[in-house]
Design an enzyme around this catalytic site. Structure first.
Site, PDB file in Angstrom:
ATOM      1  N   GLY A   6      33.373  42.591  37.492  1.00  0.00           N
ATOM      2  CA  GLY A   6      34.250  41.431  37.633  1.00  0.00           C
ATOM      3  C   GLY A   6      33.670  40.514  38.688  1.00  0.00           C
ATOM      4  O   GLY A   6      32.564  40.743  39.191  1.00  0.00           O
TER       5      GLY A   6
ATOM      6  N   ASP B   2      47.527  34.263  37.543  1.00  0.00           N
ATOM      7  CA  ASP B   2      46.256  34.432  36.825  1.00  0.00           C
ATOM      8  C   ASP B   2      46.452  35.268  35.557  1.00  0.00           C
ATOM      9  O   ASP B   2      45.559  36.016  35.162  1.00  0.00           O
ATOM     10  CB  ASP B   2      45.254  35.109  37.782  1.00  0.00           C
ATOM     11  CG  ASP B   2      43.829  34.987  37.285  1.00  0.00           C
ATOM     12  OD1 ASP B   2      43.561  34.064  36.500  1.00  0.00           O
ATOM     13  OD2 ASP B   2      42.992  35.835  37.650  1.00  0.00           O
TER      14      ASP B   2
HETATM   15  N1  LIG Z   1      42.619  50.585  35.763  1.00  0.00           N
HETATM   16  C1  LIG Z   1      41.680  50.312  34.867  1.00  0.00           C
HETATM   17  N2  LIG Z   1      41.482  51.114  33.808  1.00  0.00           N
HETATM   18  C2  LIG Z   1      40.532  50.835  32.889  1.00  0.00           C
HETATM   19  N3  LIG Z   1      39.710  49.767  32.950  1.00  0.00           N
HETATM   20  C3  LIG Z   1      39.855  48.940  33.989  1.00  0.00           C
HETATM   21  C4  LIG Z   1      40.836  49.162  35.002  1.00  0.00           C
HETATM   22  N4  LIG Z   1      40.746  48.168  35.917  1.00  0.00           N
HETATM   23  C5  LIG Z   1      39.763  47.334  35.489  1.00  0.00           C
HETATM   24  N5  LIG Z   1      39.222  47.804  34.337  1.00  0.00           N
HETATM   25  C6  LIG Z   1      38.132  47.175  33.584  1.00  0.00           C
HETATM   26  O1  LIG Z   1      37.008  47.046  34.428  1.00  0.00           O
HETATM   27  C7  LIG Z   1      36.313  45.824  34.152  1.00  0.00           C
HETATM   28  C8  LIG Z   1      36.134  45.044  35.441  1.00  0.00           C
HETATM   29  O2  LIG Z   1      37.421  44.704  35.929  1.00  0.00           O
HETATM   30  P1  LIG Z   1      37.650  43.568  37.000  1.00  0.00           P
HETATM   31  O3  LIG Z   1      39.108  43.485  37.243  1.00  0.00           O
HETATM   32  O4  LIG Z   1      36.745  43.805  38.151  1.00  0.00           O
HETATM   33  O5  LIG Z   1      37.077  42.293  36.293  1.00  0.00           O
HETATM   34  P2  LIG Z   1      37.777  41.213  35.424  1.00  0.00           P
HETATM   35  O6  LIG Z   1      38.903  41.841  34.636  1.00  0.00           O
HETATM   36  O7  LIG Z   1      36.706  40.506  34.642  1.00  0.00           O
HETATM   37  O8  LIG Z   1      38.469  40.269  36.490  1.00  0.00           O
HETATM   38  P3  LIG Z   1      37.835  39.332  37.627  1.00  0.00           P
HETATM   39  O9  LIG Z   1      36.408  39.049  37.299  1.00  0.00           O
HETATM   40  O10 LIG Z   1      38.687  38.120  37.532  1.00  0.00           O
HETATM   41  O11 LIG Z   1      37.996  40.088  38.887  1.00  0.00           O
HETATM   42  C9  LIG Z   1      37.129  45.096  33.096  1.00  0.00           C
HETATM   43  O12 LIG Z   1      36.550  45.351  31.824  1.00  0.00           O
HETATM   44  C10 LIG Z   1      38.492  45.743  33.179  1.00  0.00           C
HETATM   45  O13 LIG Z   1      39.153  45.710  31.944  1.00  0.00           O
END
Ligand SMILES: Nc1ncnc2c1ncn2[C@@H]1O[C@H](COP(=O)(O)OP(=O)(O)OP(=O)(O)O)[C@@H](O)[C@H]1O
Length: 566
Positions: A304, A419
């Site tokens: 992310g 968001d």
């Molecule tokens: N609790 C969870 N269980 C399973 N997958 C998760 C969990 N939390 C995050 N993910 C997955 O991990 C990946 C990275 O998540 P992250 O939140 O860092 O990035 P994002 O969703 O792209 O948001 P951002 O870039 O805005 O922080 C994403 O594919 C997300 O769906």
């Protein structure tokens, strides 16, 4: 290669060519080595090899959308579509279409929607010209990761928010003509730090925003048309929100402020940290290191903006998702907001935050693992699309609405997520949706006096500006659930949508190409129609015309009950 030929055929088929340039030059009947290299606008790697190096279709009066067929030109380096009449969004998966590209020029067209943050994954880009289009939203800060960038322009669009701090020195010319952009090399962004009401809020910045809005509403807004005022206000708020998230990088001053405050908050023994421990349990780095198999690449779930998320197994066998923040102070504030917000909240439709860890430079957030990933990936898989039935979509919409109602109406704290999007909706093993990513959230104690009495006027603004922002984003999410279209396309539709577009979206479920084909004529058309109407109300440009989440949930819940979800 056959791929490159297919690539050009697809481009030709997807574009409207009123001056018949393709007809006279792009002749696919003569299959010889290198025949495509003689086409107008095509450079090949070798003259006698059908392998495309550059596509230069400039000033040809071409119409249509961004040609997705370029994905088949596997070794394409340069794409120049400037000075045409192309429209629609820049595809959000552009990095997949143009993985190894070094130059993109789509200037002087009619492209609209946001600049997709995934352009930052085109790591070889050294030239990006998006100027003279109708692009809206922020310039994604991820673009600063494009280390090879030499030429960059987004001039003459409708962008707003602070200019990201690029490593290369760019002149004003790269950004002019966007009335909402601020920060170097343009005019500085508004400083919103000082505020008389700081104690009333948990996130003091919320007050600053509300105060500024109050002044704005009292002194400037009365002479403006309501819609214009709302539009300006919306831009303004988003700009301030963005200012907050970027303030570490914004100016030397704010950099010093965060230097003073954040390390203290994050200091392992600080009072703030002990307060956090009351909310969420503190975990040791070595345990998390072990649980993720030493943060091994095989355990990575995804990346992310703030860091990398790993799958992990705790010593008692529970599955966890551990977000390891990048080693930069830039996200300290997000980290704290996520902890302070999500740490206090427990609800079936919010992602459970189990713990956190701060040790030397490491900052980690530990969540329960959600085995069905995020909603965006479910709706827009890279590989084959699965059919997703209406009851499941309704269940997801209903769960998210329920979570938002709880956040907005909670008796101790009122929370605005700010968001909501399909990427931050995670799905557990039963596809129960869980709202995640609270790093932008605003939280306010609902019993504070500013909220209940002397801030009456502002609570109205709070409602119309912030709460209704969540409602808007929920509306886009529901439209996405029903159409499986990209959120940027839906935002565009909502933005430009007049009454007749609204009618087109909602009136004719059966024949509309808006609704996902897999949904129609399965006996759900009436329900789909009703839910579309709700979504359409949620995305009304005027926040006052959007319903409250409570109303929205009530309607969706009514339908969901039929399937045993309500
Ligand atoms: N609790 C969870 N269980 C399973 N997958 C998760 C969990 N939390 C995050 N993910 C997955 O991990 C990946 C990275 O998540 P992250 O939140 O860092 O990035 P994002 O969703 O792209 O948001 P951002 O870039 O805005 O922080 C994403 O594919 C997300 O769906």
């Amino acid at each position: 290669s056959p791929n490159d030929i297919a690539c050009l055929k697809s481009i030709r088929a997807s574009l409207d060519d009123p001056h018949d340039y393709f007809k006279s030059s792009w002749n696919f009947n003569n299959y010889t080595e290198g025949f495509i290299c003689k086409f107008v606008g095509i450079d090949c790697w070798h003259a006698d090899d059908n392998e495309v190096l550059n596509i230069r279709l400039t000033n040809m009066g071409l119409k249509g959308q961004f040609p997705l067929g370029i994905v088949k030109c596997k070794r394409l380096m340069g794409l120049d579509l400037s000075n045409n009449q192309l429209s629609g969004p820049i595809p959000s998966n552009i990095s997949k279409l143009f993985r190894f590209g070094t130059a993109i020029d789509i200037s002087s067209n009619r492209f609209s929607g946001n600049i997709p943050k995934r352009i930052a994954n085109c790591t070889f880009l050294n030239s990006l010209n998006l100027s003279n289009n109708q692009l809206t939203g922020f310039i994604p800060p991820e673009l600063i990761l494009l280390h090879r960038m030499k030429n960059f322009s987004v001039a003459n669009n409708q962008l707003y928010g602070p200019v990201p701090l690029f490593n290369l020195s760019l002149s004003k010319d790269s950004f002019v003509g966007n009335p909402g952009l601020c920060g170097k090399p343009l005019e500085p962004c508004i400083d919103h730090k000082s505020s008389p009401f700081k104690n009333g809020f948990i996130t003091g910045y919320a007050v600053s925003v509300v105060s500024v809005i109050t002044i704005f509403m009292f002194y400037f807004a009365p002479c403006m048309h309501r819609n214009e005022r709302n539009k300006l206000l919306r831009h303004f708020i988003l700009n301030l929100i963005w200012n907050r998230t970027r303030k570490v990088n914004m100016t030397q001053n704010s950099h010093q402020t965060s230097q003073m405050v954040l390390p203290d908050i994050l200091h392992e023994t600080s009072r703030e940290t002990s307060m956090l421990v009351e909310l969420v349990s503190r975990m040791s780095y070595s345990d998390l290191y072990e649980a993720t198999n030493e943060f091994s690449a095989e355990n990575i779930i995804g990346h992310g903006q703030m860091g990398t998320t790993y799958k992990a197994t705790s010593s008692n066998g529970c599955l966890l998702a551990i977000k390891r923040l990048f080693d930069t102070q830039k996200f300290d504030e997000h980290f704290i907001t996520e902890l302070k917000t999500l740490g206090r909240l427990r609800h079936d439709n919010l992602i459970p935050l189990i713990g956190f860890c701060i040790e030397s430079k490491e900052k980690l957030l530990v969540y329960k693992y959600m085995s069905n990933g995020n909603l965006y990936d479910l709706l827009h898989p890279l590989e084959k699309r699965r059919t997703i039935g209406w009851p499941l979509r309704l269940k997801i919409a209903c769960g998210v609405a329920k979570g938002l109602v709880w956040l907005h109406q909670n008796c101790n704290y009122k929370v605005i997520h700010l968001d909501i999007c399909s990427r931050c909706i995670l799905l557990d093993q039963n596809f129960e949706p869980k709202i995640s990513n609270f790093s932008e959230a605003m939280l306010m104690k609902s019993n504070n006096r500013y909220w209940s009495s002397s801030f009456d006027m502002d609570s109205e603004f709070w409602e119309s500006s912030f709460v209704k922002e969540d409602v808007y984003r929920f509306g886009i999410l529901v439209l996405e659930l029903i159409s499986r279209k990209e959120p940027s396309e839906l935002t565009d539709l909502a933005r430009t949508g007049d009454e007749s577009t609204g009618k087109w979206v909602v009136d004719d479920v059966k024949s509309s190409d808006f609704v996902d084909g897999g949904l129609v004529r399965h006996g759900f058309d009436v329900e789909i129609f009703e839910i579309l109407r709700v979504a359409w109300n949620c995305v009304q440009p005027n926040p006052d015309e959007r319903p409250a989440m409570l109303q929205v949930h009530k309607i969706i819940n009514g339908f969901s009950k039929k399937y045993g979800y309500g």
